[in-house]
Design a protein around this motif. Structure first.
Motif, PDB file in Angstrom:
ATOM      1  N   GLY A  57       0.889  -1.172   0.492  1.00  0.00           N
ATOM      2  CA  GLY A  57       0.242   0.282   0.036  1.00  0.00           C
ATOM      3  C   GLY A  57       1.039   1.535  -0.105  1.00  0.00           C
ATOM      4  O   GLY A  57       0.696   1.897   0.473  1.00  0.00           O
ATOM      5  N   TRP A  58       2.087   1.358  -0.349  1.00  0.00           N
ATOM      6  CA  TRP A  58       2.663   2.645  -0.881  1.00  0.00           C
ATOM      7  C   TRP A  58       1.962   3.896  -1.467  1.00  0.00           C
ATOM      8  O   TRP A  58       1.259   3.610  -1.994  1.00  0.00           O
ATOM      9  N   THR A  59       2.310   4.695  -1.540  1.00  0.00           N
ATOM     10  CA  THR A  59       1.719   6.003  -1.648  1.00  0.00           C
ATOM     11  C   THR A  59       3.016   6.725  -1.797  1.00  0.00           C
ATOM     12  O   THR A  59       4.070   6.790  -1.675  1.00  0.00           O
ATOM     13  N   GLY A  60       2.600   7.893  -3.462  1.00  0.00           N
ATOM     14  CA  GLY A  60       3.645   9.010  -3.237  1.00  0.00           C
ATOM     15  C   GLY A  60       4.907   8.217  -4.380  1.00  0.00           C
ATOM     16  O   GLY A  60       4.840   6.751  -4.753  1.00  0.00           O
ATOM     17  N   TYR A  61       6.126   8.610  -3.983  1.00  0.00           N
ATOM     18  CA  TYR A  61       7.337   8.333  -4.658  1.00  0.00           C
ATOM     19  C   TYR A  61       7.954   6.910  -4.134  1.00  0.00           C
ATOM     20  O   TYR A  61       7.600   7.412  -3.340  1.00  0.00           O
ATOM     21  N   ALA A  62       8.538   6.519  -4.852  1.00  0.00           N
ATOM     22  CA  ALA A  62       9.048   5.491  -4.085  1.00  0.00           C
ATOM     23  C   ALA A  62      10.415   5.674  -5.643  1.00  0.00           C
ATOM     24  O   ALA A  62      10.089   6.038  -6.892  1.00  0.00           O
ATOM     25  N   ASN A  63      11.606   5.102  -5.853  1.00  0.00           N
ATOM     26  CA  ASN A  63      12.715   5.104  -5.662  1.00  0.00           C
ATOM     27  C   ASN A  63      14.153   3.594  -6.147  1.00  0.00           C
ATOM     28  O   ASN A  63      13.986   3.479  -4.756  1.00  0.00           O
ATOM     29  N   PHE A  64      13.830   2.709  -7.058  1.00  0.00           N
ATOM     30  CA  PHE A  64      14.483   1.502  -6.629  1.00  0.00           C
ATOM     31  C   PHE A  64      15.847   1.428  -6.935  1.00  0.00           C
ATOM     32  O   PHE A  64      16.223   1.575  -8.551  1.00  0.00           O
ATOM     33  N   ASP A  65      16.732   0.760  -6.738  1.00  0.00           N
ATOM     34  CA  ASP A  65      17.758   0.263  -7.559  1.00  0.00           C
ATOM     35  C   ASP A  65      18.007  -0.616  -8.125  1.00  0.00           C
ATOM     36  O   ASP A  65      17.906  -1.610  -7.528  1.00  0.00           O
ATOM     37  N   VAL A  66      18.602  -1.035  -8.872  1.00  0.00           N
ATOM     38  CA  VAL A  66      18.259  -2.419  -9.409  1.00  0.00           C
ATOM     39  C   VAL A  66      19.336  -2.526 -10.814  1.00  0.00           C
ATOM     40  O   VAL A  66      19.684  -1.639 -11.490  1.00  0.00           O
ATOM     41  N   LYS A  67      19.765  -3.617 -10.811  1.00  0.00           N
ATOM     42  CA  LYS A  67      20.792  -4.069 -11.713  1.00  0.00           C
ATOM     43  C   LYS A  67      20.588  -5.453 -12.228  1.00  0.00           C
ATOM     44  O   LYS A  67      19.957  -6.504 -12.317  1.00  0.00           O
ATOM     45  N   VAL A  68      20.772  -4.784 -14.094  1.00  0.00           N
ATOM     46  CA  VAL A  68      21.122  -6.657 -14.567  1.00  0.00           C
ATOM     47  C   VAL A  68      21.545  -7.273 -14.690  1.00  0.00           C
ATOM     48  O   VAL A  68      23.141  -6.706 -15.301  1.00  0.00           O
ATOM     49  N   ASP A  69      21.446  -8.676 -14.488  1.00  0.00           N
ATOM     50  CA  ASP A  69      23.142  -9.105 -15.348  1.00  0.00           C
ATOM     51  C   ASP A  69      23.182  -9.548 -15.855  1.00  0.00           C
ATOM     52  O   ASP A  69      21.976  -9.870 -17.093  1.00  0.00           O
ATOM     53  N   PRO A  70      24.287  -8.692 -16.200  1.00  0.00           N
ATOM     54  CA  PRO A  70      25.100  -9.489 -17.725  1.00  0.00           C
ATOM     55  C   PRO A  70      24.733 -10.656 -18.661  1.00  0.00           C
ATOM     56  O   PRO A  70      24.864 -11.133 -19.667  1.00  0.00           O
ATOM     57  N   ARG A  71      24.721 -11.780 -17.344  1.00  0.00           N
ATOM     58  CA  ARG A  71      24.863 -13.005 -18.303  1.00  0.00           C
ATOM     59  C   ARG A  71      23.746 -13.796 -18.320  1.00  0.00           C
ATOM     60  O   ARG A  71      23.831 -13.962 -19.734  1.00  0.00           O
ATOM     61  N   ASP A  72      22.664 -12.977 -18.071  1.00  0.00           N
ATOM     62  CA  ASP A  72      21.201 -14.026 -18.343  1.00  0.00           C
ATOM     63  C   ASP A  72      19.900 -12.577 -18.769  1.00  0.00           C
ATOM     64  O   ASP A  72      19.386 -12.787 -18.513  1.00  0.00           O
ATOM     65  N   GLY A  73      20.682 -11.329 -18.704  1.00  0.00           N
ATOM     66  CA  GLY A  73      19.933 -10.164 -18.389  1.00  0.00           C
ATOM     67  C   GLY A  73      18.050  -9.984 -17.397  1.00  0.00           C
ATOM     68  O   GLY A  73      18.040  -9.055 -16.922  1.00  0.00           O
ATOM     69  N   ARG A  74      19.105 -10.632 -16.168  1.00  0.00           N
ATOM     70  CA  ARG A  74      17.957 -10.629 -15.191  1.00  0.00           C
ATOM     71  C   ARG A  74      17.506 -10.030 -14.406  1.00  0.00           C
ATOM     72  O   ARG A  74      19.424  -8.457 -14.034  1.00  0.00           O
ATOM     73  N   GLU A  75      16.743  -9.287 -13.510  1.00  0.00           N
ATOM     74  CA  GLU A  75      16.793  -7.541 -13.276  1.00  0.00           C
ATOM     75  C   GLU A  75      16.885  -7.714 -11.754  1.00  0.00           C
ATOM     76  O   GLU A  75      16.067  -8.862 -10.925  1.00  0.00           O
ATOM     77  N   TYR A  76      17.703  -7.711 -10.963  1.00  0.00           N
ATOM     78  CA  TYR A  76      17.647  -8.046  -9.261  1.00  0.00           C
ATOM     79  C   TYR A  76      17.269  -6.392  -8.985  1.00  0.00           C
ATOM     80  O   TYR A  76      18.189  -5.294  -8.755  1.00  0.00           O
ATOM     81  N   PHE A  77      16.071  -6.597  -7.902  1.00  0.00           N
ATOM     82  CA  PHE A  77      16.168  -5.300  -6.803  1.00  0.00           C
ATOM     83  C   PHE A  77      16.884  -5.003  -5.927  1.00  0.00           C
ATOM     84  O   PHE A  77      17.155  -6.072  -5.136  1.00  0.00           O
ATOM     85  N   PHE A  78      17.821  -3.692  -5.487  1.00  0.00           N
ATOM     86  CA  PHE A  78      18.589  -4.272  -4.796  1.00  0.00           C
ATOM     87  C   PHE A  78      17.748  -3.264  -3.323  1.00  0.00           C
ATOM     88  O   PHE A  78      17.977  -3.909  -2.435  1.00  0.00           O
ATOM     89  N   GLU A  79      17.466  -2.068  -3.538  1.00  0.00           N
ATOM     90  CA  GLU A  79      16.883  -1.717  -2.189  1.00  0.00           C
ATOM     91  C   GLU A  79      15.203  -0.656  -3.212  1.00  0.00           C
ATOM     92  O   GLU A  79      15.573  -0.494  -3.943  1.00  0.00           O
ATOM     93  N   LEU A  80      14.979   0.196  -1.521  1.00  0.00           N
ATOM     94  CA  LEU A  80      13.639   0.816  -1.966  1.00  0.00           C
ATOM     95  C   LEU A  80      14.359   2.370  -1.814  1.00  0.00           C
ATOM     96  O   LEU A  80      14.528   2.383  -0.483  1.00  0.00           O
ATOM     97  N   ASN A  81      14.079   3.497  -2.325  1.00  0.00           N
ATOM     98  CA  ASN A  81      14.246   4.995  -1.227  1.00  0.00           C
ATOM     99  C   ASN A  81      12.844   5.491  -1.052  1.00  0.00           C
ATOM    100  O   ASN A  81      12.744   5.741  -2.484  1.00  0.00           O
TER     101      ASN A  81
END
Length: 422
Positions: free
Chosen positions: A283-307
Motif C-alpha cells: 500500500g505504498w503512496t507517493g514516489y519510490a525510487n529503486f536501485d536495480v542491476k541487470v545481470d549481464p549473464r542472463d538479463g535478469r533484473e535484481y532489485f537492490f533497495e527502495l528509497n
C-alpha cells in the motif's frame, strides 16, 4: 527575474519547503519553478553551495533544524509568512524522510507531508525486510544473509556459508549508518573473506552502529548494468506511473559510492511490473525510487533497495519532460487526481542527465552501443546539467557547476582511474 511560462499551475496557493540543501534540493526547486512557476523555501543548517546565489530559492538558515521542535517551528514560520497558502514539505535524504514521519503529527492543518506513515517507511527502508518482501512477491533480489548485531564472530562464517565471496556489505539501518563517523567509511563495503567482514563489523560497532549488516552476493557487471526506477503511487496505493533510468556512471568516492552521476532515459515493462507488485503489496503512496542491476549473464533484473522519495538523480525525469513535482501538488495540495491535466514526456525520448562532466562520463562508458547513443544525444543537445538553468543564471550558479565538475575530476583520479566491467 521574470517567471517562466509554466506548463502547469496550481488551483491552490502553496509554498514548497525542502529540508536540506544538497544537490537534489536544488533540482527539486528547479522542478517547482519550471513546472509550476513558484519559488521554493529551503530550510538548512547553513548556507549550502548547491543553493547559494539562487534566484528561485528562499534559503532560511535554521541551525537547530535537526531537532524536531526546531524543524516544526521553522516550517510553521514559513506558513505564517504566507497566509492562505498550503505548505508542502519535502526531504531529499532518507533520514529527512524518517524525521518528517516522526514529526508530521506536530504540524498544523496548513502543512502537508506527502510521504507514507513512518512504520511503512521504516519497513521498506530496512534492507532485511525489503529482501523478505521481494521473496514473498517473487521479485529477484541478490541472495542475502542478515548478520544481526548479537551474532558471535565465531558464528558469522557458518551463517554466510551459502554465499559466494566476495560479498557486498551494507548497513541494514541506513539512517543510523548516515550519522556514523570512522576512518575509511564507505556507503557500501566489500569483503573478500570472513576476516575482512569481521574487521568492518568491529569498526562500525566501535563507531556506534548497533544494527544488523546485510551481506549479499555481488551481481557481476560495472556501472552500466545499473538502472534506476522511479514510480508514483496515488493515495489509494495504486502505481500510476513509472520510468526507468539507465545509469552510465556511479560515484566512486567512498562516502557517496553507488550514487548515479549520469543517467539516460530507459524502458523496461518487466521492471515496472515487479515494482508494482512490491508497492501495491504494502500500500505504498507517493514516489519510490529503486536501485536495480541487470545481470549481464542472463538479463535478469535484481532489485537492490527502495528509497522512500525521489532519488538523488531525479533530474533524469525532468530532462525527458516528465513532471516530477506537479503530481504531488495535484494530489496533496489540491486534492485532485495526481495526473489530471498533467502530460508526461515520451517514454522513448533519449536524454542524458549528467551530474558529472560529460567528457568524464564518456571516458568511463565501455559498451559500444551505449557510447554511440551517448554521442548521438550529445550531438542533439539533449543533455541536462543540474546547475545550468536559464532562469537562474548568475556567476554563483556557474561557479557551483564548475566547482562540482572539478571535484568529480579529482575524485575519479583518486578513487576510480579505470572502469570496472566485471
Amino acid at each position: 527575474m521574470s517567471m517562466p511560462v509554466a506548463p502547469h499551475s496550481s488551483t491552490t496557493p502553496f509554498v514548497p519547503v525542502v529540508l536540506g540543501g544538497d544537490l537534489p534540493t536544488y533540482t527539486l526547486a528547479r522542478a517547482f519553478h519550471a513546472e509550476l512557476g513558484v519559488r521554493t523555501t529551503v530550510l538548512s543548517r547553513a548556507v549550502p553551495s548547491a543553493v547559494r546565489g539562487s534566484a528561485i530559492i528562499d534559503n532560511v538558515v535554521v541551525p537547530g533544524l535537526s531537532e524536531p521542535d526546531e524543524a516544526v517551528a521553522a516550517v510553521h514560520r514559513v506558513a505564517d509568512a504566507h497566509p492562505g497558502a498550503r505548505i508542502l514539505v519535502l526531504g531529499t535524504m532518507d533520514w529527512w524522510i524518517e524525521r518528517l514521519g516522526e514529526i508530521r503529527g506536530a504540524f498544523d492543518e496548513r502543512v502537508v507531508v506527502p510521504y507514507p506513515e513512518l512504520p511503512l517507511i521504516e519497513r521498506m527502508n530496512d534492507k532485511e525486510q525489503f529482501a523478505q518482501l521481494c521473496a514473498e512477491v517473487g521479485v529477484a533480489h541478490p541472495q542475502t544473509v542478515v548478520v544481526d548485531h548479537d551474532v558471535a564472530e565465531t558464528q558469522v562464517g557458518d551463517l554466510l556459508g551459502s554465499l559466494r565471496w566476495p560479498l557486498v556489505v551494507k548497513a541494514a539501518d541506513p539512517p543510523a549508518f548516515h550519522h556514523l563517523i570512522y576512518p575509511g567509511k564507505k556507503k557500501v563495503g566489500y569483503a573478500a573473506d570472513v576476516a575482512e567482514l569481521l574487521d568492518l563489523r568491529r569498526t562500525m560497532s566501535e563507531a556506534g552502529y548497533a544494527g544488523a549488516l546485510v551481506v549479499q552476493e555481488r551481481i557481476p557487471g560495472g556501472d552500466e548494468q545499473m538502472r534506476l526506477l522511479t514510480t508514483y503511487s496515488d493515495r489509494a496505493g495504486r502505481v500510476r506511473w513509472g520510468r526507468v533510468g539507465h545509469v552510465l556512471l556511479e560515484d566512486h568516492d567512498p562516502s557517496w559510492i553507488g550514487n548515479p552521476l549520469a543517467v539516460m532515459h530507459g524502458t523496461s515493462d518487466s521492471m515496472l511490473a515487479d515494482a508494482t507488485k512490491l508497492l501495491e503489496a504494502v500500500g505504498w503512496t507517493g514516489y519510490a525510487n529503486f536501485d536495480v542491476k541487470v545481470d549481464p549473464r542472463d538479463g535478469r533484473e535484481y532489485f537492490f533497495e527502495l528509497n522512500p522519495r525521489l532519488g538523488r538523480s531525479h533530474g533524469y525525469l525532468h530532462a525527458a519532460g516528465h513532471p516530477i513535482v506537479t503530481p504531488y501538488v495535484r494530489e496533496y495540495v489540491e486534492g485532485r487526481d495526481p495526473y489530471e491535466d498533467v502530460t508526461t514526456g515520451p517514454e522513448t525520448d533519449d536524454w542524458l542527465y549528467a551530474i558529472a562532466p560529460v567528457p568524464l562520463v564518456r571516458r568511463y562508458v565501455t559498451d559500444r552501443a551505449v557510447r554511440h547513443r551517448l554521442t548521438r544525444v550529445r550531438q542533439q543537445g539533449r543533455v541536462m546539467r543540474p546547475f545550468v538553468y536559464a532562469p537562474d543564471r548568475s556567476s554563483e550558479r556557474l561557479l557551483a557547476q564548475v566547482k562540482s565538475d572539478v571535484l568529480f575530476v579529482k575524485n575519479f583520479a583518486s578513487h576510480y582511474r579505470r572502469p570496472v566491467t566485471s
